[in-house]
Design an enzyme around this catalytic site. Structure first.
Site, short mmCIF file in Angstrom:
data_model
loop_
_atom_site.label_atom_id
_atom_site.label_comp_id
_atom_site.label_asym_id
_atom_site.label_seq_id
_atom_site.Cartn_x
_atom_site.Cartn_y
_atom_site.Cartn_z
N PRO A 115 0.97 -1.19 -0.06
CA PRO A 115 -0.13 -0.04 0.19
C PRO A 115 0.88 1.36 0.06
O PRO A 115 1.77 1.38 0.62
CB PRO A 115 -0.83 -0.06 1.46
CG PRO A 115 -0.86 -1.66 1.55
CD PRO A 115 0.42 -1.98 0.76
N CYS A 116 0.59 2.07 -0.90
CA CYS A 116 1.43 3.42 -1.23
C CYS A 116 0.75 4.69 -0.88
O CYS A 116 1.50 5.76 -1.19
CB CYS A 116 1.76 3.44 -2.74
SG CYS A 116 -0.06 3.44 -3.85
N GLN A 117 -0.28 4.78 0.12
CA GLN A 117 -0.83 5.91 0.33
C GLN A 117 0.34 6.96 1.01
O GLN A 117 0.18 8.18 0.74
CB GLN A 117 -2.14 5.84 1.05
CG GLN A 117 -3.21 5.25 0.54
CD GLN A 117 -3.50 3.84 0.52
OE1 GLN A 117 -2.45 3.05 0.55
NE2 GLN A 117 -4.52 3.03 0.39
#
Length: 309
Positions: free
Chosen positions: A74-76
């Site tokens: 996850p890259c948020q």
């Protein structure tokens, strides 16, 4: 073809791209039920609920004997859509991914992320983990619109090869890029019956109206109607008229190059977010084919020379 396991699988963009390229995807792992429900509707292999940051996660992954591990942590915390705090929690999942690779030592791995990871210390940290584990690394940022996707979406791609050389796959990343970006009309033709469409901007300093004869902007995790107060933008492809509309959920999935028969289930808010967060299938397939061509050349005793590209 080699056995693949997908970590942080989302709804399966990476898995499907590798599957279409001829790889044997044996299992996937995630721990958000809405994405897992969609994944399980579209693949025959299992998707397993597992916190990949937990201490024993690598043992569960290792049970499938992966020769290739693929994943998009996850890259948020790296994304331009957020506050870009790489220590905000999700950035640590990138390190968790690296440590699973370090322990299992598959023949190859693919790590996918947003292009902004290039500017983070977290990338330096995981490169050190991979390098210390004996992986040669090749990484680049690809614009999906040059990889068979009708969308300007830049993504970071890193392929690691156990006991390999750094930059070995760089010419393969570049070799088959298209000469020009793919437009929406290139991909869907006139099937939608529109010439322009609305894509909700993050703020009104950005354009919102796009032509079918250009690549889509990056598909985001929200899909909203045209607000009554939208003021227009001097870069819009046309002025607002009654004919302008937002894309449907199905059309957004098409721009992410999911096939027409791909099944999306769940509430609309979750589905729109999941589509926006997904890896475009054709981008995943493009990278999978880069690795496939490299493997074929390596097995035949030839590889492309970086100096040629």
């Amino acid at each position: 073809m080699m056995r693949v396991v997908d970590l942080f699988s989302g709804c399966g963009g990476l898995s499907l791209g590798f599957q279409l390229a001829g790889y044997d995807v044996a299992a996937a792992f995630d721990n958000w039920r809405p994405t897992m429900d969609i994944y399980s509707k579209n693949f025959k292999h299992p998707v397993i609920d597992l916190d990949l940051s937990s201490g024993g996660a690598y043992e569960r992954v290792a049970e499938f004997g992966p020769e290739i591990i693929i994943g998009g942590p996850p890259c948020q915390d790296f994304s331009s859509a957020g506050k870009r705090n790489e220590d905000g929690g999700r950035g640590s999942l990138t390190v968790a991914f690296a440590k699973i690779i370090q322990k299992i030592k598959p023949r190859y791995f693919l790590m996918e992320n947003v292009d902004r990871i290039i500017k983070t210390k977290k990338l330096i940290d995981v490169i050190e983990i991979f390098s210390n584990a004996g992986f040669g690394l090749s990484y680049t940022v690809l614009d999906a619109s040059f990889c068979g996707v009708p969308q300007q979406r830049k993504r970071f791609m890193m392929i690691g090869e156990r006991n390999g050389n750094n930059d070995a796959l760089m010419p393969y990343f570049q070799k088959n890029l298209s000469k020009r970006p793919m437009t929406v009309r290139d991909y869907v033709g006139d099937a939608w019956g529109i010439e322009h469409y609305y894509r909700h901007p993050r703020n009104y300093s950005r354009r919102a109206i796009y032509s079918m004869d250009e690549p889509s902007a990056t598909i985001r995790g929200v899909n909203r109607p045209i607000p009554k107060g939208y003021p227009g933008h001097n870069c819009d492809s046309c002025k607002i008229t009654e004919e302008i509309r937002p894309l449907t959920t199905k059309e957004r999935a098409q721009i992410q190059t999911f096939p027409a028969d791909f099944i999306f289930v769940g509430n609309k808010t979750n589905v729109e977010q999941i589509i926006g967060n997904a890896v475009p299938v054709n981008l995943a397939k493009y990278v999978a084919n880069c690795l496939k061509e490299y493997l074929s050349d390596k097995n035949s005793g030839k590889t492309l020379n970086n100096a040629l590209f």
